[in-house]
Design a protein around this motif. Structure first.
Motif, short mmCIF file in Angstrom:
data_model
loop_
_atom_site.label_atom_id
_atom_site.label_comp_id
_atom_site.label_asym_id
_atom_site.label_seq_id
_atom_site.Cartn_x
_atom_site.Cartn_y
_atom_site.Cartn_z
N UNK A 174 0.84 -1.20 0.00
CA UNK A 174 0.00 0.00 0.00
C UNK A 174 0.87 1.25 0.00
N UNK A 175 1.96 1.24 0.76
CA UNK A 175 2.88 2.38 0.79
C UNK A 175 3.54 2.55 -0.58
N UNK A 176 3.94 1.45 -1.18
CA UNK A 176 4.56 1.47 -2.51
C UNK A 176 3.60 2.08 -3.54
N UNK A 177 2.36 1.61 -3.53
CA UNK A 177 1.37 2.12 -4.49
C UNK A 177 1.08 3.59 -4.26
N UNK A 178 1.04 4.01 -3.01
CA UNK A 178 0.81 5.42 -2.72
C UNK A 178 1.93 6.27 -3.28
N UNK A 179 3.14 5.76 -3.23
CA UNK A 179 4.29 6.51 -3.75
C UNK A 179 4.37 6.43 -5.27
N UNK A 180 4.34 5.22 -5.81
CA UNK A 180 4.59 5.01 -7.24
C UNK A 180 3.37 5.33 -8.09
N UNK A 181 2.22 4.81 -7.74
CA UNK A 181 1.03 4.98 -8.58
C UNK A 181 0.31 6.30 -8.33
N UNK A 182 0.34 6.77 -7.09
CA UNK A 182 -0.38 7.99 -6.76
C UNK A 182 0.54 9.20 -6.80
N UNK A 183 1.83 8.99 -6.56
CA UNK A 183 2.80 10.08 -6.63
C UNK A 183 3.05 10.79 -5.32
N UNK A 184 2.63 10.20 -4.21
CA UNK A 184 2.87 10.82 -2.90
C UNK A 184 4.35 10.71 -2.54
N UNK A 185 4.85 11.72 -1.85
CA UNK A 185 6.25 11.70 -1.41
C UNK A 185 6.41 10.67 -0.29
N UNK A 186 7.66 10.27 -0.04
CA UNK A 186 7.92 9.35 1.07
C UNK A 186 7.45 9.95 2.38
N UNK A 187 7.63 11.24 2.57
CA UNK A 187 7.18 11.89 3.80
C UNK A 187 5.67 11.79 3.94
N UNK A 188 4.94 12.06 2.87
CA UNK A 188 3.48 11.98 2.91
C UNK A 188 3.00 10.55 3.13
N UNK A 189 3.66 9.61 2.48
CA UNK A 189 3.29 8.19 2.64
C UNK A 189 3.54 7.77 4.09
N UNK A 190 4.71 8.08 4.60
CA UNK A 190 5.02 7.72 5.99
C UNK A 190 4.00 8.31 6.96
N UNK A 191 3.69 9.56 6.79
CA UNK A 191 2.72 10.24 7.66
C UNK A 191 1.35 9.55 7.57
N UNK A 192 0.92 9.20 6.37
CA UNK A 192 -0.39 8.56 6.18
C UNK A 192 -0.49 7.21 6.89
#
Length: 89
Positions: free
Chosen positions: A23-41
């Protein structure tokens, strides 16, 4: 897998951990969220999000994992196209 299991503080099983990493990978790669945003989420930091992405990338060599990821990426792309960016909250 219930969405609440993905954000829990402690790793419960390898299956839950990999689902969360995916889910973190998809948020970063497919959605384009930064690592900081993904971590926070996910209640983690950016280095954990980066580690999750590396872990999933390494497992893409498995044809079964690759097939699931390709399908999930496609579904996310369709959802974003239908609803617009930023509407997946």
């Amino acid at each position: 897998m219930p969405p609440a299991a993905l954000g829990r503080g402690r790793r419960r099983s390898a299956e839950i951990a990999f689902a969360r990493q995916t889910a973190m990978y998809l948020a970063h790669v497919a959605v384009g969220a930064s690592f900081s945003d993904v971590g926070r989420a996910f209640g983690r930091d950016r280095t954990t999000a980066a580690h999750a992405c590396r872990t999933v990338e390494e497992r893409r060599d498995d044809p079964r994992v690759e097939a699931v990821l390709v399908r999930l990426e496609g579904l996310l792309a369709e959802t974003i196209a239908a609803t617009g960016p930023g509407s997946c909250a």
